[in-house]
Enzyme design. Structure first.
Site, PDB file in Angstrom:
ATOM      1  N   GLU A 157       0.951  -1.464  -0.069  1.00 33.23           N
ATOM      2  CA  GLU A 157      -0.136  -0.235  -0.043  1.00 33.23           C
ATOM      3  C   GLU A 157       0.967   1.093  -0.106  1.00 33.23           C
ATOM      4  O   GLU A 157       0.569   2.638  -0.692  1.00 33.23           O
ATOM      5  CB  GLU A 157      -1.015  -0.141   1.520  1.00 33.23           C
ATOM      6  CG  GLU A 157      -1.949   0.933   0.990  1.00 33.23           C
ATOM      7  CD  GLU A 157      -3.554   1.098   2.222  1.00 33.23           C
ATOM      8  OE1 GLU A 157      -3.701  -0.621   2.920  1.00 33.23           O
ATOM      9  OE2 GLU A 157      -4.004   1.646   1.849  1.00 33.23           O
ATOM     10  N   GLU A 217       1.876   1.623  -3.716  1.00 32.90           N
ATOM     11  CA  GLU A 217       0.947   2.177  -3.912  1.00 32.90           C
ATOM     12  C   GLU A 217       1.087   3.755  -4.089  1.00 32.90           C
ATOM     13  O   GLU A 217       0.682   4.336  -5.323  1.00 32.90           O
ATOM     14  CB  GLU A 217      -0.751   1.378  -3.674  1.00 32.90           C
ATOM     15  CG  GLU A 217      -1.768   2.016  -5.199  1.00 32.90           C
ATOM     16  CD  GLU A 217      -3.250   1.209  -4.593  1.00 32.90           C
ATOM     17  OE1 GLU A 217      -2.993   0.287  -3.195  1.00 32.90           O
ATOM     18  OE2 GLU A 217      -4.245   1.548  -4.365  1.00 32.90           O
ATOM     19  N   CYS A 259      -8.574  -1.996   5.010  1.00 32.09           N
ATOM     20  CA  CYS A 259      -7.469  -3.658   5.119  1.00 32.09           C
ATOM     21  C   CYS A 259      -9.173  -3.460   6.457  1.00 32.09           C
ATOM     22  O   CYS A 259      -9.050  -4.642   6.926  1.00 32.09           O
ATOM     23  CB  CYS A 259      -6.660  -3.599   6.301  1.00 32.09           C
ATOM     24  SG  CYS A 259      -6.157  -1.950   7.156  1.00 32.09           S
ATOM     25  N   SER A 297      -7.319   1.865  -1.577  1.00 28.96           N
ATOM     26  CA  SER A 297      -6.175   2.069  -2.060  1.00 28.96           C
ATOM     27  C   SER A 297      -6.349  -0.024  -2.761  1.00 28.96           C
ATOM     28  O   SER A 297      -7.669  -0.749  -2.210  1.00 28.96           O
ATOM     29  CB  SER A 297      -5.105   0.675  -0.241  1.00 28.96           C
ATOM     30  OG  SER A 297      -4.117   0.406  -1.526  1.00 28.96           O
ATOM     31  N   LYS A 357     -14.827 -10.087   8.836  1.00 26.77           N
ATOM     32  CA  LYS A 357     -14.122 -10.642   7.828  1.00 26.77           C
ATOM     33  C   LYS A 357     -14.617 -11.536   7.082  1.00 26.77           C
ATOM     34  O   LYS A 357     -14.353 -12.575   6.427  1.00 26.77           O
ATOM     35  CB  LYS A 357     -12.936 -10.726   9.053  1.00 26.77           C
ATOM     36  CG  LYS A 357     -12.216  -9.848   9.020  1.00 26.77           C
ATOM     37  CD  LYS A 357     -10.762  -9.517   8.871  1.00 26.77           C
ATOM     38  CE  LYS A 357     -10.272  -8.303   8.569  1.00 26.77           C
ATOM     39  NZ  LYS A 357      -9.833  -7.490   6.989  1.00 26.77           N
ATOM     40  N   GLU A 361     -15.972 -10.536   3.821  1.00 26.89           N
ATOM     41  CA  GLU A 361     -14.806 -10.547   3.349  1.00 26.89           C
ATOM     42  C   GLU A 361     -14.370 -11.525   2.217  1.00 26.89           C
ATOM     43  O   GLU A 361     -13.834 -11.818   1.208  1.00 26.89           O
ATOM     44  CB  GLU A 361     -14.140  -9.768   4.160  1.00 26.89           C
ATOM     45  CG  GLU A 361     -13.023  -9.009   3.204  1.00 26.89           C
ATOM     46  CD  GLU A 361     -11.549  -9.021   3.544  1.00 26.89           C
ATOM     47  OE1 GLU A 361     -11.319  -9.332   5.318  1.00 26.89           O
ATOM     48  OE2 GLU A 361     -11.053  -8.109   3.750  1.00 26.89           O
ATOM     49  N   GLU A 397     -14.832 -11.918  -5.447  1.00 24.54           N
ATOM     50  CA  GLU A 397     -13.167 -12.515  -6.287  1.00 24.54           C
ATOM     51  C   GLU A 397     -12.500 -13.078  -5.200  1.00 24.54           C
ATOM     52  O   GLU A 397     -11.000 -12.709  -5.501  1.00 24.54           O
ATOM     53  CB  GLU A 397     -13.436 -10.888  -6.752  1.00 24.54           C
ATOM     54  CG  GLU A 397     -12.855  -9.515  -5.366  1.00 24.54           C
ATOM     55  CD  GLU A 397     -14.711  -9.208  -5.044  1.00 24.54           C
ATOM     56  OE1 GLU A 397     -15.401 -10.150  -5.201  1.00 24.54           O
ATOM     57  OE2 GLU A 397     -15.002  -8.118  -3.934  1.00 24.54           O
ATOM     58  N   CYS A 447      -9.584  -2.021  14.914  1.00 23.29           N
ATOM     59  CA  CYS A 447      -9.925  -3.155  15.217  1.00 23.29           C
ATOM     60  C   CYS A 447      -9.901  -4.096  16.468  1.00 23.29           C
ATOM     61  O   CYS A 447     -10.836  -4.696  17.100  1.00 23.29           O
ATOM     62  CB  CYS A 447      -8.869  -4.211  14.408  1.00 23.29           C
ATOM     63  SG  CYS A 447      -8.474  -4.142  12.884  1.00 23.29           S
TER      64      CYS A 447
END
Lengths: 173, 642, 391
Positions: free
Chosen positions: B312, B315, B339, B359, B398, B401, B406, B569
């Site tokens: 990241e 990027e 994230c 990102s 998550k 996720e 994908e 988190c």
């Protein structure tokens, strides 16, 4: 250019929001007006209203589901609300109830298949000395008897003919 | 306490459920700003506007509560906290009554005890389900109150059959209205605290129930899966989608190679499930427990956290280079971290036009899954179809996720199961292990080395700090300790809802090898002022996004860290219940302490990370291979509900 | 003869004109010394309420007229609005002067939509006559009134629930304190007054506090309008002084021989024949005006069933004691009707009723058990061990 029903509805909601102020205080007046014009409040309308007032759609749904007159189910052209509270009960509302159900072929809480009549209960309407009382949309009837039920329904059916085409036009822009 | 947006103007909750508008003086010593409350015969002096509940807490008088929650605005609906106030015929709810005059309060008179007992009996008369068949057995506030008030029979009956169906439509959150006590904590969380607006009360009177827009399945509306509602629900009405049966089945299957990655936030909090006070990390004891449960390998998510920083960070550098040097139009800045899957889904629903700003780097969890089923499988000669990847996360989102369609760049489902802190604690108990007493053991190679930078991902501001440590060192050639004591970048730490920092690059050094093929030099950053921001909780994310839309201060930032959950988190939807500002603070403290104890504290110094670039991701960060495995794309969802 | 004799004899706008020439504290003092108490049922001293609101500091204040008349058996506000809307609006306007409000809102229950054209016309006329708007009757008083339609919820008669509805929320009562006089509509100081209270206030300004106090009792001054229905020869709206006994009232309305009288609607008290000498006043049996006469043939359990159905439907549902408590009381009535209620369980329900009276968040839950408790107390033989007829 054809304007779809949804675009028309969205335009009307936006105009209403501008008229009543684009804040939450406008919610109930706006919903009342949309129900008056369209007789129901579908998911699309609620989301447009939510967007205009800056609140979440589920908040509109929550408010609408609280108030007896704002429920979002599709309702008939004529919503009949019969008072079931003590004084009207003592003056014979049960007989009126049975006659209404007989004449319309539906139970309370339902709408006739042709979409003309809905039967709902109401609580004390403030006509306790002249009961049984019922409302047909905003029009009040007092001292209702089983015989009068038939007259009331016939009057509705007669007036329906006049308004038959009002809600079904497609607007050309 | 600026953590709760309800303190500020524009709270979304109805006034019937808001805190009092009695102005509170800033200091108790302000003249005329205090009042004396007499509780059960004892005096306590408090600032004007303090509630009876708060005053009682100050002198250790316990008043039970159900709808009250330290993170949320006042409701005053359960009525269990009622107390007698001298001179008043009716009982008053202690959580909602602001003291503005000297009053005498009695908290346990006969009337009060009877009222509380009645309220518990009434709730039980509609609460379908048995405690021993409920995931909140032994951690349920209704159960605790029933015990406290000596309930030993159902005074007003108990339901024989359920009234509502259970909503299983979401990968993350399951709703069971049969256990709901209508305390509305979930509604206040979703609308007021998080400003997502998925659930509300509908209907009226005994027909009231908590629901979504038009009663649609949770998976079909704008729920972002953050699970904050689960954390605050006092009963089992809300719970996470629990895959422990499947995980046990994989462990018990001898053909399967079951690999688990553990994240720092669960490690800092799992002790709470075993009776420890918040803030006691059990990272290495946990490794032992996991091995004893039967996991084949235990890896440290911090490894991919470090990998995320490299990807990241690169990027970001590329975006800045294209914008500032290449003068390319339409480069999406500021760059947003990606994230937090709750945050990602929030953006996909409410600000989909800003997807280019996200990102493209995957979250550490998902990077790990891809890396395990390719690099690790190859390196150790294991057939990836026999690998089961489990992720221990503090997060309920998550679970959604890892099921995103994908997320299969490895050729298989990259991460098979997202397991929460609570669920793992249950598995460890099932295995008869007392976690705090186990000996410590290390993570397994080849992903056992981590840095302090990876650990701090768990707290709000952690990703930003990790990124800055790396960017500063790679660009300036200086050690971060030269600019920030002990490499602790304090301005991005802490629980303020939105944090902002500017950093001027004092000098530039040589471009490190790993990036040499991407930028020729750093001169274009010399003297530049890097503007960064951090937001946690989607209500604060919304503030930042609205500011960006309006072209405000945050639209000029270069990099913004967004976390879906308040606190980051460590406050995730999979963490031990209950949650509170103090608990989250203790967990965050543990995480920063772990970071301070590490020798290696910068992602780019992680030897395992450097190895993977050398051996596997040979075309470097953001190169072709990295892109395939470690980067992803997003879905334009919008907020319209069909 | 008009059912509202006193209102009918008032000189239009005389009260307002007097108020326009008085200072704000003097207007409030007149109301306070008259002893006028809220006519909607709660009976809060009107002067005190206006005083709190006047003393509060804010950029905006509101006068709200509570026309959400929904208590079973109450219809006097409807008649006042039909016959004397001007008096109500006059009361709102002088209340606006008294507390320093420029905006008045009439919250009209949705069931009274048919009154809307009439009320709109009265407001339009008042604007033309400079009785509303800016520079009222040439003074610097500015006051405007708008109408908000209710949407079918009895609970919106509770003042904080009414304000919630105005703000676009569910009609769920608020935590009090703070009270509307400090934190009301949009967080601003607001007074919420019943239709009859405001009309009475206009009369008091016109005729003076002493005139008002000449009728009624010491703690319940003035006259009260009563809506009488049920088993009586002459149902309708009546005007009586406060303090009239139940027996005297029954004589006036042709309800002698009644078995019981429900005073105060479903949330009021059930007065058995043995207590007909009691007075209707805040000192003894308070009421917002609802009087329902129950003849000797009436089944008290049927009456109770009707009331409890009402409360179970109309409770807002936010607080535990009312939401679930009313349901339990209703189930208890069904058990009693089926002849299957043990004495022990009946006692549990009575204890529950007592808890609801003190632990509920608002007046609905605090008063819904009253009918249950008084029927159980006064008509116990009638309700125990019945042969089930229908439930």
């Amino acid at each position: 250019m054809l304007m779809t029903e949804r675009e028309r509805l969205a335009g009307e909601i936006q105009a209403l929001a501008e008229k009543h102020g684009k804040s939450r205080t406008a919610l109930i007046p706006m919903v009342q007006e949309i129900k008056r014009r369209y007789r129901r409040l579908d998911g699309y309308a609620m989301q447009v209203i939510a967007d205009q007032l800056g609140i979440h759609p589920v908040e509109v749904y929550s408010v609408v589901s609280f108030y007896a007159f704002l429920g979002s189910q599709a309702q008939g052209k004529f919503i009949i609300r019969l008072c079931r509270t003590i004084s009207c009960d003592m003056q014979g509302k049960d007989r009126v109830k049975r006659q209404l159900e007989n004449d319309l072929g539906i139970s309370f809480g339902q709408t006739t298949p042709d979409g003309k009549f809905s039967l709902e209960w109401a609580n004390c309407m403030g006509m306790c000395d002249q009961g049984p009382a019922l409302l047909v949309n905003d029009k009040l009837f007092t001292r209702v008897t089983p015989e009068k039920v038939h007259e009331i329904l016939e009057e509705c059916r007669r007036s329906f003919g006049v308004h038959a085409t009002e809600q079904k036009e497609v607007h050309l822009v | 306490m600026s953590q709760t947006p309800s303190d500020e103007a524009g709270s979304r909750a109805p006034v019937s459920q808001q805190s009092m508008s009695v102005p509170r003086p800033s200091s108790p010593d302000a003249i005329g700003g205090t009042v004396t409350v007499n509780i059960n015969g004892r005096d306590v002096k408090v600032p004007l506007g303090t509630t009876i509940l708060e005053a009682a807490q100050q002198i250790g008088v316990r008043i039970p509560t159900l709808c009250h929650h330290p993170d949320l605005c006042v409701a005053g609906v359960c009525r269990i906290c009622v107390v007698e106030v001298e001179g008043q015929r009716t009982l008053q709810s202690a959580c909602a009554y602001p003291v503005t005059a000297p009053i005498k309060v009695l908290t346990h008179t006969q009337k009060v005890r009877q009222a509380r007992r009645h309220i518990i009996d009434l709730l039980l008369s509609e609460h379908y389900g048995e405690c021993y068949a409920c995931g909140r057995n032994n951690n349920c506030e209704l159960q605790s109150l029933a015990k406290e008030y000596g309930v030993d029979f159902f005074r007003f009956g108990h339901p024989e059959k359920p009234k509502y169906g259970i909503d299983h439509s979401s990968y993350s959150v399951i709703r069971d209205n049969n256990k709901c006590i209508l305390c509305r904590r979930c509604v206040r969380t979703c609308i007021d605290l998080q400003e997502v607006g998925t659930i509300e009360v509908a209907g009226r009177s005994s027909r009231s129930y908590i629901t979504t827009f038009q009663d649609k399945p949770l998976g079909d509306v704008v729920c972002i899966n953050c699970g904050q509602c689960i954390n605050r629900c006092p009963t089992g009405a809300l719970r996470a989608n629990d895959p422990t049966d499947e995980v046990w089945a994989a462990i018990d299957d001898p053909r399967k190679h079951v690999v688990i990655q553990t994240a720092p936030s669960p490690r800092a909090a799992i002790g709470e499930c075993f009776g420890l006070a918040p803030g006691a990390p059990l990272t290495f004891e946990l490794n032992t427990a996991l091995k004893m449960c039967g996991f084949d390998r235990v890896f440290d998510t911090n490894f991919t956290a470090d990998l995320t920083i490299i990807e990241e960070g690169t990027e970001l550098i590329l975006r800045l280079y294209k914008a500032l040097v290449g003068k390319e139009p339409g480069i999406a800045l500021p760059q947003f971290t990606s994230c937090s899957p709750g945050w990602v889904k929030y953006l996909e629903h409410f600000y989909p036009e800003y997807i280019p700003n996200l990102s493209s780097a995957k979250s550490p969890q998902q990077m790990f899954g891809a890396v395990i089923k390719t690099y690790y499988a190859q390196k150790h000669g294991i057939d990836p179809k026999d690998i089961v990847t489990v992720a221990l996360m503090p997060c309920s989102a998550k679970k959604f996720e890892c099921n995103r369609p994908e997320m299969d760049d490895s050729g298989f489902k990259d991460v098979d199961y997202g397991l929460t802190t609570r669920e793992l604690a249950k598995m460890i108990s099932e295995a008869g292990l007392e976690l705090p007493k186990l000996p410590k053991s290390d993570f397994d190679a080849p992903f056992g080395t981590a840095t302090g930078s990876g650990v701090i991902f768990g707290a709000t501001g952690g990703v930003m700090e990790a990124a800055l440590r790396t960017v500063i060192e790679l660009v300036t050639g200086l050690k971060v300790e030269n600019l920030f004591d002990h490499a602790d970048i304090i301005p991005v730490r802490g629980f303020d809802g939105v944090k902002y920092m500017e950093l001027t690059i004092p000098q530039v050094g040589p471009v490190p090898d790993i990036l040499k093929h991407l930028v020729p030099d750093w001169n274009w950053l010399k003297g530049a002022t890097l503007k960064v921001a951090v937001a946690h909780g989607t209500a604060n994310a919304k503030k930042v996004m609205e500011d960006i839309k309006a072209g405000g201060k945050f639209s000029q930032c270069h990099f913004i860290e967004f976390m879906g959950c308040p606190g980051g988190c460590i406050g995730g939807g999979g963490q031990p219940i209950p949650t509170s500002p103090e608990i989250r603070m203790a967990r965050a403290k543990a995480i920063y302490a772990e970071d301070a104890a590490y020798v290696v504290r910068k992602s780019h110094e992680n030897p395992d990370v450097l190895t993977i670039y050398k051996e596997f991701l040979t075309d470097g960060p953001c190169g072709h291979r990295s892109h395939k495995l470690l980067h992803t794309h997003y879905t334009l969802r919008g907020k319209y509900i069909e | 003869m008009s059912p509202l004799p006193t209102f009918s004899t008032m000189t239009p706008e005389a009260g307002l004109k007097k108020a326009l020439s008085m200072g704000r504290p003097d207007i409030i003092e007149e109301i306070r010394s008259s002893g006028l108490k809220g006519r909607g049922g709660a009976g809060f001293p009107t002067g005190m309420k206006w005083n709190f609101a006047a003393a509060a500091r804010a950029d905006e204040k509101f006068v709200i007229c509570n026309a959400d008349e929904g208590e079973p058996g109450t219809f006097k506000d409807r008649v006042i609005l039909q016959e004397h809307a001007d008096l109500v609006f006059e009361g709102m306007t002088l209340a606006g002067k008294a507390i320093g409000a420029k905006e008045g809102i009439l919250f009209l229950r949705g069931e009274y939509t048919y009154l809307r054209p009439h009320l709109d016309a009265v407001l339009a006329r008042r604007r033309e006559q400079r009785l509303l708007g800016r520079n009222i009757l040439g003074t610097d008083l500015e006051f405007e009134i708008r109408i908000f339609m209710g949407a079918g919820a009895y609970i919106c008669g509770e003042e904080t629930a009414l304000i919630e509805a105005l703000e676009g929320f569910r009609g769920e009562p608020r935590n009090r304190p703070p009270f509307p006089v400090n934190t009301g509509f949009l967080g601003r100081p607001s007074i919420v007054n019943n239709v009859e209270t405001l009309a009475s206030a206009a009369c008091i300004l016109q005729k003076g506090a002493a005139w008002w106090k000449a009728r009624g009792t010491e703690k319940s001054t003035g006259f009260k309008l009563f809506s009488v229905s049920g088993d009586c020869g002459k149902p309708g709206v009546y005007e009586f002084p406060m303090g009239i006994t139940v027996a005297q009232l029954l004589e006036e309305v042709g309800g002698e021989g009644a078995k019981a009288v429900q005073v105060g609607g479903a949330s009021g008290q059930c007065v058995p024949a043995s207590q007909f000498e009691r007075a209707i006043a805040f000192e003894d049996i308070p009421t917002g005006g609802s009087i329902i006469v129950l003849g000797p043939q009436r089944d008290m359990l049927d009456m109770l069933h009707n009331f409890m159905d009402f409360f179970v439907d109309e409770s807002c549902g936010q607080c535990t004691p009312c939401r679930i408590g009313n349901t339990k009381l209703l189930e208890g009535i069904e058990l009693l009707k089926a002849g299957r209620c043990s004495m022990a369980y009946l006692q549990e329900l009575c204890a529950l009723g007592e808890t609801m009276q003190i632990a509920s968040k608002c007046g609905l839950g605090q008063s819904s058990p009253s009918a249950f408790l008084s029927v159980v107390k006064h008509f116990r033989e009638e309700i125990m061990g019945r042969t089930p007829s229908h439930v």
